[in-house]
Design a protein around this motif. Structure first.
Motif, mmCIF file in Angstrom:
data_model
loop_
_atom_site.group_PDB
_atom_site.id
_atom_site.type_symbol
_atom_site.label_atom_id
_atom_site.label_comp_id
_atom_site.label_asym_id
_atom_site.label_seq_id
_atom_site.Cartn_x
_atom_site.Cartn_y
_atom_site.Cartn_z
ATOM 1 N N THR A 1 0.860 -1.194 0.000
ATOM 2 C CA THR A 1 0.000 0.000 0.000
ATOM 3 C C THR A 1 0.892 1.239 0.000
ATOM 4 O O THR A 1 2.117 1.126 -0.095
ATOM 5 C CB THR A 1 -0.907 0.009 1.246
ATOM 6 N N ASP A 2 0.269 2.421 0.112
ATOM 7 C CA ASP A 2 1.050 3.665 0.141
ATOM 8 C C ASP A 2 2.010 3.616 1.344
ATOM 9 O O ASP A 2 1.575 3.663 2.501
ATOM 10 C CB ASP A 2 0.073 4.845 0.254
ATOM 11 N N CYS B 1 -9.709 -1.898 3.869
ATOM 12 C CA CYS B 1 -9.695 -1.589 2.434
ATOM 13 C C CYS B 1 -9.276 -2.830 1.632
ATOM 14 O O CYS B 1 -9.854 -3.136 0.584
ATOM 15 C CB CYS B 1 -8.711 -0.449 2.208
ATOM 16 N N CYS C 1 -9.326 7.379 1.672
ATOM 17 C CA CYS C 1 -7.882 7.161 1.775
ATOM 18 C C CYS C 1 -7.175 8.513 1.912
ATOM 19 O O CYS C 1 -6.346 8.713 2.794
ATOM 20 C CB CYS C 1 -7.382 6.403 0.546
ATOM 21 N N VAL D 1 -3.432 -1.888 -3.959
ATOM 22 C CA VAL D 1 -4.784 -2.331 -3.606
ATOM 23 C C VAL D 1 -5.816 -1.425 -4.290
ATOM 24 O O VAL D 1 -6.872 -1.881 -4.741
ATOM 25 C CB VAL D 1 -4.964 -2.327 -2.074
ATOM 26 N N TYR D 2 -5.485 -0.150 -4.397
ATOM 27 C CA TYR D 2 -6.409 0.767 -5.063
ATOM 28 C C TYR D 2 -6.600 0.363 -6.534
ATOM 29 O O TYR D 2 -7.699 0.478 -7.081
ATOM 30 C CB TYR D 2 -5.894 2.209 -4.957
ATOM 31 N N ARG E 1 2.096 6.040 4.392
ATOM 32 C CA ARG E 1 1.001 6.013 5.363
ATOM 33 C C ARG E 1 1.408 5.072 6.495
ATOM 34 O O ARG E 1 1.525 3.862 6.298
ATOM 35 C CB ARG E 1 -0.232 5.476 4.647
ATOM 36 N N VAL F 1 -13.457 4.929 -1.727
ATOM 37 C CA VAL F 1 -12.115 4.483 -1.309
ATOM 38 C C VAL F 1 -11.115 5.630 -1.483
ATOM 39 O O VAL F 1 -10.336 5.942 -0.580
ATOM 40 C CB VAL F 1 -11.658 3.240 -2.125
ATOM 41 N N PRO G 1 -3.923 7.126 -2.955
ATOM 42 C CA PRO G 1 -4.309 5.857 -3.590
ATOM 43 C C PRO G 1 -3.505 5.540 -4.854
ATOM 44 O O PRO G 1 -3.347 4.378 -5.211
ATOM 45 C CB PRO G 1 -5.791 6.045 -3.925
ATOM 46 N N ARG H 1 -9.788 5.795 6.459
ATOM 47 C CA ARG H 1 -9.980 4.395 6.024
ATOM 48 C C ARG H 1 -8.751 3.592 6.411
ATOM 49 O O ARG H 1 -7.617 3.983 6.149
ATOM 50 C CB ARG H 1 -10.199 4.390 4.516
ATOM 51 N N GLY H 2 -8.960 2.460 7.032
ATOM 52 C CA GLY H 2 -7.828 1.601 7.393
ATOM 53 C C GLY H 2 -7.450 0.717 6.225
ATOM 54 O O GLY H 2 -8.318 0.245 5.467
ATOM 55 N N CYS H 3 -6.152 0.462 6.067
ATOM 56 C CA CYS H 3 -5.703 -0.362 4.933
ATOM 57 C C CYS H 3 -6.212 -1.799 5.065
ATOM 58 O O CYS H 3 -6.512 -2.440 4.059
ATOM 59 C CB CYS H 3 -4.183 -0.353 4.837
ATOM 60 N N CYS I 1 -0.784 3.007 -4.401
ATOM 61 C CA CYS I 1 -1.212 1.787 -3.711
ATOM 62 C C CYS I 1 -1.726 0.733 -4.691
ATOM 63 O O CYS I 1 -2.613 0.999 -5.496
ATOM 64 C CB CYS I 1 -2.312 2.173 -2.721
HETATM 65 S S1 SF4 Z 1 -6.623 2.981 2.425
HETATM 66 FE FE1 SF4 Z 1 -6.823 1.580 0.708
HETATM 67 S S2 SF4 Z 1 -6.212 2.768 -1.052
HETATM 68 FE FE2 SF4 Z 1 -5.463 3.866 0.743
HETATM 69 S S3 SF4 Z 1 -3.347 3.159 1.031
HETATM 70 FE FE3 SF4 Z 1 -4.676 1.868 2.312
HETATM 71 S S4 SF4 Z 1 -5.169 0.114 1.014
HETATM 72 FE FE4 SF4 Z 1 -4.405 1.717 -0.295
#
Ligand code: SF4
Length: 323
Positions: free
Chosen positions: A216-217, A264, A254, A234-235, A220, A250, A229, A259-261, A232
């Motif tokens: 992910t990012d 997500c 983000c 996952v995005y 963060r 999302v 995002p 929002r927690g990873c 990342c």
């Molecule tokens: S919240 Fe989702 S989109 Fe943002 S860094 Fe975390 S996993 Fe990625």
């Protein structure tokens, strides 16, 4: 699935489409492949499960339409060796043979060593690709970024042929669609050889485990840190498989750090499992039906050949090889 099949399924409703199992191409790196017929049938099952419809598209096997190989021979006279050696795929294969990663420069000795392991057929495979395209006078080709140089070679070959023998071929254009590039679970290019894939055959648990590992990012650190995002992987999964509304939520959450990873990732894994579920069910329905698959491919090859043989007759005419 994301880069090719999902796209093909959409394209078959918009264009007259030809999709083929590239078995000649497979032999350029795996010269004696005992499983080639079985693998071709399995690949066709994947396509059908993904939604390719043989009533809408022509689905066939390259080696069963001999005009591909014949046009390849005619085109091989229109290329010089340095041009083919400059193809990125040629360099990539040398790096693969030498077990070198990424853009590592190769020494002269390394190049000599790697070249001696590469066949004449491998070097010519971009020329075979040109024949695959131009035998149908295709004007739009769905390709990923990595295939754009090959398409450029096809355009060059079409131009050279037209200049040498007369105007016969269109210059095909890339049909690039915006599809997110999904990275592997370790942040590298997704590839079976890196063991970092999330395959459509995975169970929901395996999908979750794979998505959990995705990068992910990295800026963060805490749950309430604002994220980006675009940094990342996952995005990118959300962009491919979540609804438009979910993608917007999302992205917003983000960036706002609300929002927690972990959550997500779970949401992305669920969206992916839902997509894979339908695929697996359809794939299962083709098990034990190899004979039907061969019939579909044979009928597709017959249809493809009726177009390809017309082009080949024109090619021979233009090259003054008709008797
Ligand atoms: S919240 Fe989702 S989109 Fe943002 S860094 Fe975390 S996993 Fe990625």
């Amino acid at each position: 699935m994301v880069g090719a099949l999902d796209n093909w399924v959409k394209l078959q409703d918009e264009y007259e489409s030809f999709f083929f199992v590239a078995d000649w191409h497979a032999l350029t790196t795996d010269t004696y492949s005992k499983n080639i017929k079985k693998d071709s049938i399995e690949m066709a099952k994947d396509w059908l499960a993904a939604g390719i419809d043989p009533d809408k598209s022509t689905m066939f096997v390259q080696s069963q339409v001999s005009e591909h190989a014949e046009l390849h021979l005619a085109f091989s006279m229109l290329n010089n060796l340095p041009r083919l050696e400059r193809m990125p795929s040629f360099k990539a294969q040398m790096q693969h043979l030498l077990k070198k990663e990424g853009d590592a420069e190769l020494t002269r000795d390394e190049i000599t060593k790697a070249r001696s392991s590469l066949s004449y057929g491998f070097m010519g495979y971009p020329v075979l690709q040109a024949a695959d395209i131009l035998i149908y006078k295709a004007d739009k080709i769905p390709v990923g970024d990595d295939q754009v140089p090959h398409l450029e070679l096809t355009r060059e070959i079409a131009r050279t042929f037209n200049k040498t023998y007369g105007n016969l071929f269109p210059e095909p254009e890339a049909l690039t669609t915006i599809t997110p590039r999904i990275l592997g679970t370790d942040g590298r290019k997704m590839s079976k050889s890196y063991h970092n894939t999330i395959l459509p055959t995975f169970s929901a648990d395996e999908v979750r485990t794979g998505v959990k590992k995705m990068v992910t990012d990295t800026n963060r650190v805490r749950r309430d840190d604002p994220g980006d995002p675009r940094e990342c992987s996952v995005y990118d999964l959300h962009l491919a498989y979540s609804s438009d509304d979910d993608q917007i939520t999302v992205g917003k959450e983000c960036r706002a750090g609300t929002r927690g990873c972990g959550d997500c990732k779970l949401q992305a894994a669920n969206a992916l499992s839902e997509k894979y579920g339908g695929y697996k069910e359809r794939r299962q329905s083709w098990e034990g039906k190899d004979r039907e698959i061969v019939e579909i491919l044979t009928e597709g090859s017959r249809k493809a050949k009726s177009v390809a043989s017309e082009t080949m007759a024109e090619v021979k005419d233009y090259m003054m090889l008709s008797y």
